[in-house]
Design an enzyme around this catalytic site. Structure first.
Site, PDB file in Angstrom:
ATOM      1  CG  ASP A   1      11.422  12.594   8.044  1.00 20.52           C
ATOM      2  OD1 ASP A   1      11.590  13.670   7.441  1.00 20.52           O
ATOM      3  OD2 ASP A   1      11.153  11.527   7.465  1.00 20.52           O
TER       4      ASP A   1
ATOM      5  CB  VAL B   1       8.113  -2.099   1.113  1.00 20.88           C
ATOM      6  CG1 VAL B   1       6.936  -2.404   0.215  1.00 20.88           C
ATOM      7  CG2 VAL B   1       9.328  -1.718   0.288  1.00 20.88           C
TER       8      VAL B   1
ATOM      9  N   GLY C   1       8.503   3.782   0.497  1.00 20.63           N
ATOM     10  CA  GLY C   1       9.261   4.970   0.866  1.00 20.63           C
ATOM     11  C   GLY C   1      10.741   4.736   0.725  1.00 20.63           C
TER      12      GLY C   1
ATOM     13  CB  ILE D   1      -0.949   0.029   1.214  1.00 21.65           C
ATOM     14  CG1 ILE D   1      -0.166  -0.016   2.522  1.00 21.65           C
ATOM     15  CG2 ILE D   1      -1.953  -1.110   1.140  1.00 21.65           C
ATOM     16  CD1 ILE D   1      -1.038   0.105   3.768  1.00 21.65           C
ATOM     17  CB  SER D   2       2.749   3.120   1.625  1.00 17.75           C
ATOM     18  OG  SER D   2       3.615   4.232   1.717  1.00 17.75           O
TER      19      SER D   2
ATOM     20  CD  GLU E   1      12.109   4.906   7.399  1.00 15.41           C
ATOM     21  OE1 GLU E   1      11.048   5.012   8.017  1.00 15.41           O
ATOM     22  OE2 GLU E   1      13.217   5.202   7.876  1.00 15.41           O
TER      23      GLU E   1
END
Length: 507
Positions: free
Chosen positions: A391, A254, A250, A247-248, A252
């Site tokens: 972040d 999964v 990045g 679903i996403s 760093e």
């Protein structure tokens, strides 16, 4: 009675000899002769073999001269069938083995056999005894030279060395196309051969590294075999019912969606996410600075290899989420940690993840509400949890059920980190910039927001001067830590950083 002349056509014997026609005679002679023969046969108990004038010998100019050729053709056809059967047996015997046994010595090869006579015939180029293949250079005797007197040739002869180097190229890897250097009488110098050999070995190592990296790294929207095995084990253990898909992604990690099951008599949330931390550092090369100076992991960081550091990174997020959840700040709930896979509760509904604050369509009232929620959450995160997100931006905040949720806290650190206040200022700048652009009139400036969250009183409207004062505070605190070994801030009235609560649980 008139004589009847009987003429017969000359016919050929099946043996190739001509049949001689009898001499013409009258009808009376024929009749009398027949009558005499009949009477003779009736009176004789054993009939005599008639004496004929037929010549049964073969003429020398007949067609019987082709019998030898027919025999040779029949023998060649038999041998060809034998060779075909032999090749079939050889192929069956060898199978897929890398080491093969040749039945070449049992073949029936004829000198007059034409290679175009059969499609199944073995080509000369496929045999071990290829008459067109150039011979490999002969080796030099142990004494190091051949010949006598003026015709002596040593092992250092340029032509001999060149041909030997060409022949040694056959020992290169199979994927290296060396060509037919022997047939072209190619002569390679030692320098060229050594360069080719080094290049061949370098390419082999590079190919092996690429294969190793592909097998042991987590790519985007994909996992390596080890990670896949861990995910299967979670499903088999009943912790998860099934894993639905990615679903996403990045820099760093999964993220996968899954349906929860049960774990040690604990009910797992109906919808979960698996955060798989990537085992490659290519997209997040500066991740080390968030963990190597964190006192909670400092002693362990230097003793680990890169792959185990990723597990430490996942463990760091688990501890941060546990501490944030204990303080009552909305964030995902940790279910279980398996090496570099972190299972958490799903923020969303019916397989649809909650939108990021950047993508959420909010009214002015909801945006104002979200701003005050973020301000309160940043204060509680700093003061109650003793953490700095490091972040924080509109990409790491979700909007769900009218509430802002914090996610991605793996890089979160404590304010006592050598760069903790710098990371806090960066978070404040991201938050202030986003809400100011979103039209929230009540949004504080980055300097006011930093002082509100941290409780510090830094007076400056210039970013460079503001950062200089932050670095000075960090330097004083670092010197104090090195001297006393205590991670505390002193009161700002004395020119030192303020005191922070460090008695929190490190969970």
């Amino acid at each position: 009675m008139d004589q009847l002349e009987v003429t017969t056509e000359e016919t050929k014997s099946p043996w190739g000899a001509p049949v001689l026609a009898p001499a013409p005679c009258s009808l009376a002679d024929v009749m009398s002769e027949q009558l005499a023969r009949q009477l003779h046969e009736e009176g004789s108990p054993f009939p005599e073999i008639p004496d004929t004038d037929l010549d049964l010998t073969c003429a020398p100019e007949g067609d019987t001269s082709s019998d030898l050729m027919l025999a040779q053709m029949l023998q060649m056809e038999f041998d060809r069938e034998f060779d075909t059967q032999l090749r079939r047996e050889e192929k069956k015997f060898n199978g897929d083995s890398k080491v093969s046994i040749s039945f070449e010595n049992y073949r029936m090869v004829h000198p007059y056999e034409d290679s175009d006579s059969s499609e199944d015939e073995v080509d000369w180029q496929d045999t071990r005894h290829d008459p067109y293949r150039a011979d490999k250079p002969t080796t030099t005797p142990k004494k190091g030279f051949v010949g006598k007197g003026k015709n002596i040739t040593t092992k250092h002869d340029e032509d001999i060395c060149g041909r030997k180097n060409t022949a040694r190229m056959d020992n290169f890897a199979p994927e290296v196309q060396v060509g037919d250097g022997i047939g072209m009488d190619l002569k390679l110098s030692n320098q060229v051969y050594n360069a080719l050999k080094r290049h061949c070995h370098t390419e082999q190592r590079r190919s092996a590294r690429l294969h190793e990296k592909k097998e042991h790294s987590t790519a985007e929207q994909a996992v390596d075999p080890r990670t896949r095995l861990l995910m299967y084990k979670m499903v088999n253990a009943g912790i998860l019912e099934n894993i639905n898909g990615c679903i996403s992604t990045g820099k760093e990690s999964v993220v996968f969606h899954a349906n929860g099951g049960s774990f040690e008599e604990k009910i797992v949330p109906e919808e979960c996410v698996l955060k798989v931390f990537k085992t490659t550092l290519n997209e997040f090369k500066n991740r080390d600075k968030y963990i190597k100076d964190d006192y909670r992991f400092k002693n362990r960081f230097s003793k680990l290899n890169p792959r185990k550091i990723i597990r430490l990174w996942a463990e760091k997020e688990m501890h941060n989420l546990t501490r944030i959840k204990k303080a009552g700040i909305p964030c995902p709930e940790v279910v279980i940690l398996k090496k570099h896979i972190l299972v958490m509760s799903f923020i969303g509904k019916d397989h649809v993840p909650a939108p990021k604050l950047k993508d959420a369509i909010l009214s002015s009232e909801d945006m104002k509400k979200a701003y005050y929620q973020v301000l309160n959450m940043m204060q509680r995160l700093y003061q109650d949890c003793n953490l700095v997100h490091a972040d924080l931006s509109e990409y790491n905040m979700l909007w769900h059920d009218g509430q802002v949720w914090f996610i991605d806290v793996s890089q979160s650190i404590e304010p006592t980190h050598p760069h903790g206040l710098e990371f806090l200022f960066r978070d404040c700048r991201n938050v202030a910039t986003f809400f100011q652009k979103a039209g929230v009139a009540e949004a504080l400036s980055v300097f006011e927001l930093f002082n509100t969250v941290s409780g510090l009183q830094i007076n400056s409207d210039n970013e460079a001067d503001f950062l200089a004062q932050i670095e000075a505070l960090e330097k004083r605190n670092e010197d104090h830590v090195q001297k006393s070994g205590k991670k505390i801030f002193m009161d700002t009235s004395e020119g030192s950083p303020p005191q922070l609560n460090t008695d929190d649980d490190d969970d």
